[in-house]
Write an enzyme that holds these catalytic residues in place. Structure first.
Site, mmCIF file in Angstrom:
data_model
loop_
_atom_site.group_PDB
_atom_site.id
_atom_site.type_symbol
_atom_site.label_atom_id
_atom_site.label_comp_id
_atom_site.label_asym_id
_atom_site.label_seq_id
_atom_site.Cartn_x
_atom_site.Cartn_y
_atom_site.Cartn_z
ATOM 1 N N ASP A 196 -3.117 -27.954 28.768
ATOM 2 C CA ASP A 196 -2.663 -28.270 27.423
ATOM 3 C C ASP A 196 -3.008 -29.734 27.148
ATOM 4 O O ASP A 196 -3.739 -30.359 27.916
ATOM 5 C CB ASP A 196 -1.158 -28.009 27.264
ATOM 6 C CG ASP A 196 -0.799 -27.535 25.861
ATOM 7 O OD1 ASP A 196 -1.013 -28.300 24.907
ATOM 8 O OD2 ASP A 196 -0.310 -26.402 25.713
ATOM 9 N N HIS A 270 -5.137 -27.497 21.661
ATOM 10 C CA HIS A 270 -4.349 -27.885 22.836
ATOM 11 C C HIS A 270 -5.252 -28.321 24.006
ATOM 12 O O HIS A 270 -4.933 -28.064 25.165
ATOM 13 C CB HIS A 270 -3.442 -26.729 23.287
ATOM 14 C CG HIS A 270 -2.280 -26.480 22.371
ATOM 15 N ND1 HIS A 270 -1.135 -27.252 22.394
ATOM 16 C CD2 HIS A 270 -2.102 -25.553 21.394
ATOM 17 C CE1 HIS A 270 -0.293 -26.794 21.481
ATOM 18 N NE2 HIS A 270 -0.860 -25.784 20.855
ATOM 19 N N GLU A 346 -2.160 -22.646 17.390
ATOM 20 C CA GLU A 346 -2.006 -23.984 16.802
ATOM 21 C C GLU A 346 -3.305 -24.794 16.874
ATOM 22 O O GLU A 346 -3.306 -25.956 17.275
ATOM 23 C CB GLU A 346 -0.859 -24.724 17.484
ATOM 24 C CG GLU A 346 0.486 -24.034 17.309
ATOM 25 C CD GLU A 346 1.614 -24.709 18.064
ATOM 26 O OE1 GLU A 346 2.779 -24.526 17.655
ATOM 27 O OE2 GLU A 346 1.348 -25.408 19.063
#
Length: 627
Positions: A196, A270, A346
């Site tokens: 991440d 990410h 995201e």
């Protein structure tokens, strides 16, 4: 006199049976208590009828020997006091993970079609023994369990927990400890979130900078998301990663406990830790740092957001796909399960929109919306995985750009994405924020460290992974997710996981028809005691009052409730400390005007049991309609 002694003895035996309640989590399909007790002794034999059962039998002997101090050794045979039998002809009712357990005064027989079923029968057997079986040291104890007939098999094939090790790193030994606890609850999947923005945790030998640079960040304390930016040239001592040997060791450890590890390499968003190591894979090519927990994004009320720092791979750069091919080649070799999770969540596309290469690719593909580049990216990634013999698994955003029929979806933004995916013929793992996000606050936010949302154990328990109108054959199962921005230690990971993880284990394993919250609370309290012996941390937020407010004709209305049954709630608004002689809550109350402070405490059977909750009028006002 002799008659009196006989009657007393009979009374004691009857009382012993009555005081041995069967408190199992997750609840089996069928539990039929019988008369009698089986007592484990140092001469108890453990035998198995087929060599394939040996691993489970050895694990059982190890599990029993430590707390009892016995030296029980498993051997092949058919006459053990504890007998593990694999069916020569499969029992279709049990499937691959089901079992039967027949305990009587003569012994215990666990029968299954596959070793996995024997393993889960073993977990039930140990739960039937006294709580001291969880001790890490030898205990002097009578090791009896009640006579019972149990038939058991899972509702879902995917029963998972996700552990995020990017935001905070956990050692391989800590991951093993976490796996041990999951296995006891009949979870069979650990989704390992390995990469991440905050750290790259898996060694990729062909790309050494991923761990040389991407696994380390500057040292920062304080609330995650509020920390200071890294400074130029600042040392990066915080972090860690797993070598490929570490990965193999953990995977083998999990396999022996019937836990499949699904790795996640989160792309194309990410990816800040990867870009810290290889900035040329971004659109801007600018050097970034592994993020230590700063506010690097702005979130808006409609669910959209803007990244202040680039954290996305460039979908128009062929070097990105060559990079991913190297990564997934090595990841695929380390994890034998069919899936690799590729994230897809995201993904901020603002940098793509301004990149000439991305604009040219959009023109080449004849697409008008930059969002559609994610579909192109994911299809490229899926081809890479297919070439490695793996299936693509991703968060529900992967639906937005179009995915192949073979892709599997994890529905996290509620259940909507899962419904759409199932209706389109995709396999789905249900893991919605509304029921399964274990990083959310589980008690009152004035007591537990605050985070942006809350999720109580009772809400977890109410989860049904199969929504109305969806063909159940597409729902593989469900999963709880533990993101670790606010979780720096294993002890706190346990605190956030349990008892909500116990609730989810029952959601994923037990028949829907046997679920009962009040009954579950009784069993949960027994498991509090067992966790204390095991030194496993957990939250007692179920004993705290739930404080809600609303407006009623211009007055601030107070409503109090509790998750656990049979609690008395007492409160004060006169700046005194509440106890069982204060005002007892019985119905909604309109609070008087003025600068009052509410104090609330719970009691059971005349004893305080929950945390004291203290809220000012302003805090109560801010709660209107929120909790």
């Amino acid at each position: 006199m002799n008659l009196c002694r006989i009657l007393l003895f009979a009374f004691c035996i009857t009382a012993a049976y009555a005081q041995t309640p069967i408190q199992l989590i997750p609840q089996p399909v069928s539990v039929q208590p019988q008369t009698g007790l089986f007592t484990l002794t140092k001469s108890t034999s453990i035998e198995y009828n087929q060599v394939e059962a040996r691993v489970v039998a050895d694990l059982l002997s190890q599990r029993l020997n430590k707390p009892t101090g016995f030296v029980l050794a498993a051997k092949q045979g058919k006459a053990g006091k504890i007998q593990l039998n694999l069916n020569p002809t499969p029992n279709t009712q049990l499937g691959d993970e089901g079992y039967t357990l027949d305990a009587s005064a003569k012994g215990v027989v666990i029968t299954a079609n596959r070793p996995a079923g024997l393993f889960y029968g073993m977990q039930t057997l140990t739960q039937l023994l006294p709580k001291e079986i969880e001790s890490q040291a030898a205990v002097t104890k009578t090791w009896s369990l009640p006579a019972v007939k149990i038939t058991d098999y899972p509702r879902f094939g995917w029963r998972g927990i996700m552990l995020d090790v990017s935001r905070n790193f956990f050692t391989k030994e800590e991951v093993k400890q976490y796996i041990d606890q999951l296995a006891k609850l009949k979870f069979n999947t650990l989704h390992w979130h390995l990469t991440d923005d905050n750290g790259w945790r898996i060694e990729i030998k062909s790309l050494p900078k991923l761990t040389q640079v991407g696994a380390w960040r500057v040292a920062r304390a304080g609330h995650f998301g509020d920390r200071a930016e890294p400074k130029l040239g600042e040392p990066t001592p915080a972090g860690g990663f797993y070598s490929q040997d570490d990965i193999r060791e953990v995977v083998a450890y999990a396999q022996a406990r019937n836990v499949t590890i699904v790795p996640e390499i989160d792309v194309p968003g990410h990816s800040m830790a990867a870009l810290a190591a290889y900035p040329e894979l971004s659109c801007t090519k600018q050097q970034v740092s592994v993020n230590p927990g700063t506010a690097f994004s702005e979130w808006y009320g409609n669910g959209t957001f803007k990244m202040k720092v680039e954290n996305t791979l460039n979908p128009s750069d062929e070097n990105v796909y060559a990079f991913l091919d190297k990564v997934f080649t090595e990841v695929a070799a380390l994890f034998p399960n069919p899936y690799i999770h590729v994230g897809g969540d995201e993904c901020y596309k603002g940098y793509w929109a301004n990149d000439p290469g991305c604009q040219a690719l959009m023109k080449q593909l004849n697409i008008r919306h930059v969002e559609d580049l994610q579909g192109y990216f994911m299809n490229r990634v899926e081809k890479i995985l297919t070439a490695k013999g793996k299936k693509l698994l991703g968060w529900d955003e992967i639906l937005e750009g179009g995915i192949s029929p073979g892709a599997t979806v994890m529905s996290w933004r509620g259940i909507k994405g899962g419904i759409e995916a199932a209706q389109a013929g995709h396999n789905v793992v249900m893991t919605p924020t509304t029921f399964a996000y274990l990083d959310y606050t589980q008690g009152d936010p004035s007591v537990d460290p605050p985070i942006y949302a809350s999720l109580r154990a009772q809400k977890c328990y109410s989860f049904d992974p199969v929504p109305d109108g969806v063909d159940a054959k597409y729902i593989l199962g469900g999963q709880g997710n533990l993101w670790t921005e606010q979780i720096p230690t294993l002890r706190y990971a346990e605190y956030m996981t349990y008892p909500r993880g116990w609730a989810l284990s029952e959601v994923f394993w037990s028949p829907k028809a046997v679920k009962n919250w009040a009954n579950f609370v009784e069993r949960m309290e027994t498991h509090f005691d067992r966790a204390d012996v095991a030194q496993v941390n957990y939250s007692k937020a179920i004993y705290d009052a739930i404080v809600r407010t609303s407006m009623n004709d211009g007055k601030l209305r107070l409503e109090l409730a509790s998750e656990a049954p049979n609690l008395d709630i007492y409160y004060t608004i006169d700046d005194t400390m509440p106890d069982q002689f204060s005002t007892k809550y019985t119905q909604a109350v309109d609070l008087p005007d003025g600068p009052i402070t509410l104090r609330v405490v719970t009691y059971r059977a005349g004893k305080p049991i929950g945390h004291l909750i203290t809220l000012t009028r302003d805090a109560l006002q801010r709660r209107v309609g929120r909790f």
